[in-house]
Design a protein around this motif. Structure first.
Motif, mmCIF file in Angstrom:
data_model
loop_
_atom_site.group_PDB
_atom_site.id
_atom_site.type_symbol
_atom_site.label_atom_id
_atom_site.label_comp_id
_atom_site.label_asym_id
_atom_site.label_seq_id
_atom_site.Cartn_x
_atom_site.Cartn_y
_atom_site.Cartn_z
ATOM 1 N N LEU A 386 0.840 -1.316 -0.068
ATOM 2 C CA LEU A 386 -0.116 -0.201 -0.015
ATOM 3 C C LEU A 386 0.771 1.455 -0.015
ATOM 4 C CD1 LEU A 386 -3.121 -0.611 2.174
ATOM 5 C CD2 LEU A 386 -2.873 -0.627 -0.375
ATOM 6 N N PHE A 387 2.192 1.039 0.370
ATOM 7 C CA PHE A 387 2.654 2.536 0.573
ATOM 8 C C PHE A 387 2.933 3.213 -0.846
ATOM 9 C CE2 PHE A 387 6.694 5.064 0.394
ATOM 10 C CZ PHE A 387 6.662 5.896 1.338
ATOM 11 N N VAL A 388 3.149 2.571 -1.877
ATOM 12 C CA VAL A 388 3.668 3.208 -3.205
ATOM 13 C C VAL A 388 2.123 3.796 -3.868
ATOM 14 C CG1 VAL A 388 4.127 2.586 -5.644
ATOM 15 C CG2 VAL A 388 5.393 1.832 -3.645
ATOM 16 N N PRO A 389 1.141 2.799 -3.757
ATOM 17 C CA PRO A 389 -0.370 3.751 -4.370
ATOM 18 C C PRO A 389 -0.667 4.687 -3.536
ATOM 19 C CG PRO A 389 -0.591 1.206 -3.815
ATOM 20 C CD PRO A 389 0.833 1.476 -3.776
ATOM 21 N N ALA A 390 -0.669 4.483 -2.127
ATOM 22 C CA ALA A 390 -1.084 5.475 -1.268
ATOM 23 C C ALA A 390 -0.131 7.037 -1.466
ATOM 24 C CB ALA A 390 -1.164 5.311 0.117
ATOM 25 N N LEU A 391 0.996 6.935 -1.571
ATOM 26 C CA LEU A 391 1.914 8.389 -2.000
ATOM 27 C C LEU A 391 1.346 8.596 -3.436
ATOM 28 C CD1 LEU A 391 3.865 9.498 0.108
ATOM 29 C CD2 LEU A 391 2.885 7.532 0.860
ATOM 30 N N GLY A 392 1.306 7.679 -4.352
ATOM 31 C CA GLY A 392 0.958 7.925 -5.477
ATOM 32 C C GLY A 392 -0.289 8.678 -5.790
ATOM 33 N N ALA A 393 -1.293 8.196 -4.845
ATOM 34 C CA ALA A 393 -2.632 9.125 -5.084
ATOM 35 C C ALA A 393 -2.534 10.413 -4.444
ATOM 36 C CB ALA A 393 -3.490 8.296 -4.147
ATOM 37 N N LEU A 394 -1.482 10.755 -3.536
ATOM 38 C CA LEU A 394 -1.574 12.202 -3.029
ATOM 39 C C LEU A 394 -0.579 12.978 -3.918
ATOM 40 C CD1 LEU A 394 -0.917 11.182 0.866
ATOM 41 C CD2 LEU A 394 -2.927 12.406 -0.099
ATOM 42 N N PHE A 395 0.421 12.184 -4.413
ATOM 43 C CA PHE A 395 1.554 13.198 -4.955
ATOM 44 C C PHE A 395 1.747 13.023 -6.448
ATOM 45 C CE2 PHE A 395 2.755 12.649 -0.682
ATOM 46 C CZ PHE A 395 2.751 14.019 -0.065
ATOM 47 N N TRP A 396 1.075 11.922 -7.193
ATOM 48 C CA TRP A 396 1.420 11.628 -8.631
ATOM 49 C C TRP A 396 -0.131 11.722 -9.495
ATOM 50 C CZ3 TRP A 396 2.898 6.876 -11.698
ATOM 51 C CH2 TRP A 396 3.278 7.201 -12.865
ATOM 52 N N PRO A 397 -0.150 13.175 -10.199
ATOM 53 C CA PRO A 397 -1.675 13.313 -11.173
ATOM 54 C C PRO A 397 -1.588 12.048 -12.019
ATOM 55 C CG PRO A 397 -0.332 15.274 -10.615
ATOM 56 C CD PRO A 397 0.610 14.193 -10.148
ATOM 57 N N ARG A 398 -0.623 11.498 -12.713
ATOM 58 C CA ARG A 398 -0.790 10.519 -13.655
ATOM 59 C C ARG A 398 -1.139 9.212 -13.047
ATOM 60 N NH1 ARG A 398 1.260 11.437 -18.616
ATOM 61 N NH2 ARG A 398 2.022 9.302 -18.807
ATOM 62 N N ALA A 399 -1.269 8.919 -11.874
ATOM 63 C CA ALA A 399 -1.458 7.477 -11.355
ATOM 64 C C ALA A 399 -2.666 7.362 -11.649
ATOM 65 C CB ALA A 399 -1.440 7.609 -9.855
ATOM 66 N N SER A 400 -3.007 5.986 -12.374
ATOM 67 C CA SER A 400 -4.162 5.384 -12.704
ATOM 68 C C SER A 400 -4.823 4.213 -11.825
ATOM 69 C CB SER A 400 -4.201 5.106 -14.253
ATOM 70 O OG SER A 400 -3.408 3.828 -13.944
ATOM 71 N N ARG A 401 -6.199 4.269 -11.888
ATOM 72 C CA ARG A 401 -6.749 2.798 -11.452
ATOM 73 C C ARG A 401 -5.822 1.669 -11.367
ATOM 74 N NH1 ARG A 401 -13.176 2.437 -12.229
ATOM 75 N NH2 ARG A 401 -12.888 4.326 -11.559
ATOM 76 N N THR A 402 -5.819 1.506 -12.890
ATOM 77 C CA THR A 402 -4.923 0.091 -13.236
ATOM 78 C C THR A 402 -3.700 -0.161 -12.452
ATOM 79 O OG1 THR A 402 -6.380 0.393 -15.292
ATOM 80 C CG2 THR A 402 -4.471 -1.365 -15.096
ATOM 81 N N ALA A 403 -3.181 1.127 -12.520
ATOM 82 C CA ALA A 403 -1.706 1.150 -11.767
ATOM 83 C C ALA A 403 -1.836 0.618 -10.334
ATOM 84 C CB ALA A 403 -0.824 2.146 -12.283
ATOM 85 N N ALA A 404 -2.822 1.549 -9.522
ATOM 86 C CA ALA A 404 -2.773 1.010 -8.336
ATOM 87 C C ALA A 404 -3.054 -0.433 -8.048
ATOM 88 C CB ALA A 404 -4.085 2.049 -7.850
ATOM 89 N N VAL A 405 -4.454 -0.713 -8.574
ATOM 90 C CA VAL A 405 -4.599 -2.222 -8.360
ATOM 91 C C VAL A 405 -3.611 -3.216 -8.805
ATOM 92 C CG1 VAL A 405 -6.236 -4.072 -9.015
ATOM 93 C CG2 VAL A 405 -7.032 -1.357 -8.660
ATOM 94 N N ALA A 406 -2.898 -2.804 -9.883
ATOM 95 C CA ALA A 406 -1.901 -3.851 -10.303
ATOM 96 C C ALA A 406 -0.567 -3.866 -9.284
ATOM 97 C CB ALA A 406 -1.284 -3.558 -11.695
ATOM 98 N N SER A 407 -0.396 -2.529 -8.504
ATOM 99 C CA SER A 407 0.669 -2.190 -7.808
ATOM 100 C C SER A 407 0.536 -3.084 -6.382
ATOM 101 C CB SER A 407 0.727 -0.771 -7.395
ATOM 102 O OG SER A 407 1.969 -0.528 -6.495
ATOM 103 N N MET A 408 -0.744 -2.767 -5.905
ATOM 104 C CA MET A 408 -1.123 -3.570 -4.678
ATOM 105 C C MET A 408 -0.986 -5.060 -4.853
ATOM 106 S SD MET A 408 -4.459 -1.565 -2.861
ATOM 107 C CE MET A 408 -5.106 -0.869 -4.390
ATOM 108 N N ILE A 409 -1.453 -5.443 -6.067
ATOM 109 C CA ILE A 409 -1.391 -7.031 -6.142
ATOM 110 C C ILE A 409 -0.014 -7.360 -6.430
ATOM 111 C CG2 ILE A 409 -2.047 -8.941 -7.808
ATOM 112 C CD1 ILE A 409 -4.378 -7.324 -8.506
ATOM 113 N N ALA A 410 0.954 -6.844 -6.903
ATOM 114 C CA ALA A 410 2.315 -7.267 -7.222
ATOM 115 C C ALA A 410 3.139 -6.974 -5.866
ATOM 116 C CB ALA A 410 2.867 -6.329 -8.198
ATOM 117 N N GLY A 411 2.751 -5.971 -5.039
ATOM 118 C CA GLY A 411 3.569 -5.878 -3.941
ATOM 119 C C GLY A 411 3.184 -7.052 -3.043
ATOM 120 N N ALA A 412 1.981 -7.272 -2.689
ATOM 121 C CA ALA A 412 1.339 -8.238 -1.939
ATOM 122 C C ALA A 412 1.833 -9.696 -2.370
ATOM 123 C CB ALA A 412 -0.068 -8.260 -1.791
ATOM 124 N N ALA A 413 1.848 -9.888 -3.583
ATOM 125 C CA ALA A 413 2.453 -11.216 -4.012
ATOM 126 C C ALA A 413 3.897 -11.519 -3.744
ATOM 127 C CB ALA A 413 2.062 -11.367 -5.578
#
Length: 467
Positions: A386-413
């Protein structure tokens, strides 16, 4: 008997504070964020107590017993994390009314990302709450001679009663009392007396290996792992975010986090020194997690021993209650509320959710044996996913829904994979899991950036990210 009466009195005071908090909890805002009315002292006390739980007190002394002063690395990472919340996140979170991590993820990336984040946050909060219950059992087992299971249930019952009764108001009032008790117990009583009983710092240095007084004696890899786990993990810890909203102003939230960070760093050093002294006084302990209670029994007179044990219980119970209400708030705000609307925001719904979380934590605690180990596993998954998508949500305007979900799954896996390969308590899971999350988030975000200004919720958080 005197020591037992002191501890029994402490439990009665906690229940009394819970009753006082219940009388203040008139609506859901009172129950979840104490009406947003805390001043500097109450806020700093509450923020410090939610950070300094069983892992920081019982676990911190245990690490000091095993590794010396470098055992403070775990608590120092927590101290840096709580300071960073004040410096980097408090303004954005308060001004946008975001007090759960899944709420941030959901506003920016949609309902599917919100639900996935909710699962991870509830798991983390529940497991760290479990570690506090295990720590309570360890302490009461030494004092009362109860089985660890019965001892844990006794402490859990008190936590559940005062937390469910008044929510955040009860927890805050108990936190202030607990802050005073553990400050006196650790800094004024146990630290100086344990060092004196060990013959002073010079005698301790002569008796123990040089590594016990090296700042990196615990190992550079372990220090890095603690930093990745607890610095990044605590920046997105639900209990800490929820505490931000108890402050009556941005200024209180900002400076309170900084003051809490300084206090926590000093607390970590004190715990490591107490553990180091314990290694001289009690060199053959079978279980390092018993170092705190056994040392207190050895060096303290009757009555004072009970107060110092109450200090350990204070640290553990305050952290546990803050984490458990964090988990229940995510369940009501981010899972139940989207399904049932404002009915989920009632005090009754929050009480039911908190009671369910408390019962679940007790059940899981029966299968958990290590205070630091349980926290490590939970923090691994939270930081990696969660650290990367949470900080991305706050500070990176280009962050997308697909990137966030994929990032959470990849990090957890990635985290789970390396837990299987290298062991649950190894340093690699959070490192490789976090790296996988970052790489996937950036790659998918670059290939499929967020759509421009589509939907009310993304607009709000995209504008926030570009502040």
């Amino acid at each position: 008997m005197t020591d037992k009466l002191v501890i029994a009195l402490y439990f009665m005071v906690m229940l009394g504070a819970g009753y006082a908090g219940m009388r203040r909890s008139r609506d859901a805002e009172d129950f979840t964020v104490a009406g947003r009315r805390l001043g500097p002292f109450m806020y700093t006390s509450a923020m410090s107590t939610v950070v300094l739980g069983g892992a920081s007190t019982v676990g911190g002394v245990s690490l000091g017993y095993q590794y010396g002063v470098s055992g403070m690395a775990l608590v120092l990472a927590l101290a840096c994390g709580i300071t960073a919340i004040g410096l980097l996140l408090s303004k954005k979170l308060l001004r946008n009314g975001i007090y759960t991590v899944p709420d941030l993820i959901g506003r920016r990336f949609g309902i599917s990302a919100r639900h996935l984040a909710s699962v991870i946050v509830v798991f983390y909060s529940l497991m760290v709450g479990v570690s506090q219950i295990v720590a309570i059992g360890t302490v009461l087992n030494v004092v009362f001679g109860l089985s660890p299971t019965v001892a844990a249930m006794a402490g859990w019952a008190v936590i559940t009663l005062y937390s469910v009764a008044g929510g955040m108001w009860s927890i805050t009032l108990t936190d202030v009392i607990q802050f005073v008790i553990k400050t006196a117990g650790i800094f004024v009583i146990l630290l100086p007396l344990s060092i004196h009983r060990a013959g002073g710092l010079g005698h301790m240095q002569a008796r123990l290996p040089h590594s016990f007084f090296s700042p990196i004696g615990i190992g550079v890899g372990t220090i890095l792992a603690y930093f990745l786990l607890f610095f990044f993990g605590f920046m997105i810890d639900q209990g800490n975010w929820q505490r931000l909203f108890t402050a009556r102003s941005e200024k209180v939230a900002f400076y309170g986090c900084v003051a809490s960070g300084v206090y926590c760093a000093l607390y970590g050093l004190a715990g490591a020194l107490i553990g180091t002294a314990a290694r001289v006084i009690l060199p053959t302990l079978a279980n390092p997690d018993n170092a705190y209670a056994e040392l207190a029994r050895k060096v303290l007179p009757v009555g004072i021993f009970g107060l110092v044990i109450a200090a350990a219980l204070a640290a553990t119970m305050s952290c546990a209650s803050g984490l458990l209400i964090g988990a229940s708030t995510v369940l009501t705000n981010d899972v139940y509320r989207p399904l049932r609307g404002e009915r989920a925001a009632s005090v009754r719904a929050n009480r039911v959710a908190l009671a369910v979380v408390c019962v679940a934590a007790l059940m899981v605690s029966f299968a958990s044996g290590s205070v630091v180990g349980t926290v490590t596993v939970a923090a691994d998954l939270l930081a990696a996913a969660l650290f990367v998508p949470a900080l991305g949500a706050l500070f990176w305007p280009r962050a997308s829904r697909t990137a966030a979900v994929a990032s959470m799954i990849a990090g957890a896996a990635g985290c789970v994979l390396f837990m299987v390969v290298d062991g649950l308590y190894a340093n690699e899971p959070v490192m490789y899991g976090g790296l996988a999350s970052l790489v996937v988030f950036l790659a998918v975000g670059a290939l499929k950036p967020a759509p421009s200004r589509t939907g009310a919720a993304p607009v709000q958080l995209e504008s926030l990210a570009s502040e």
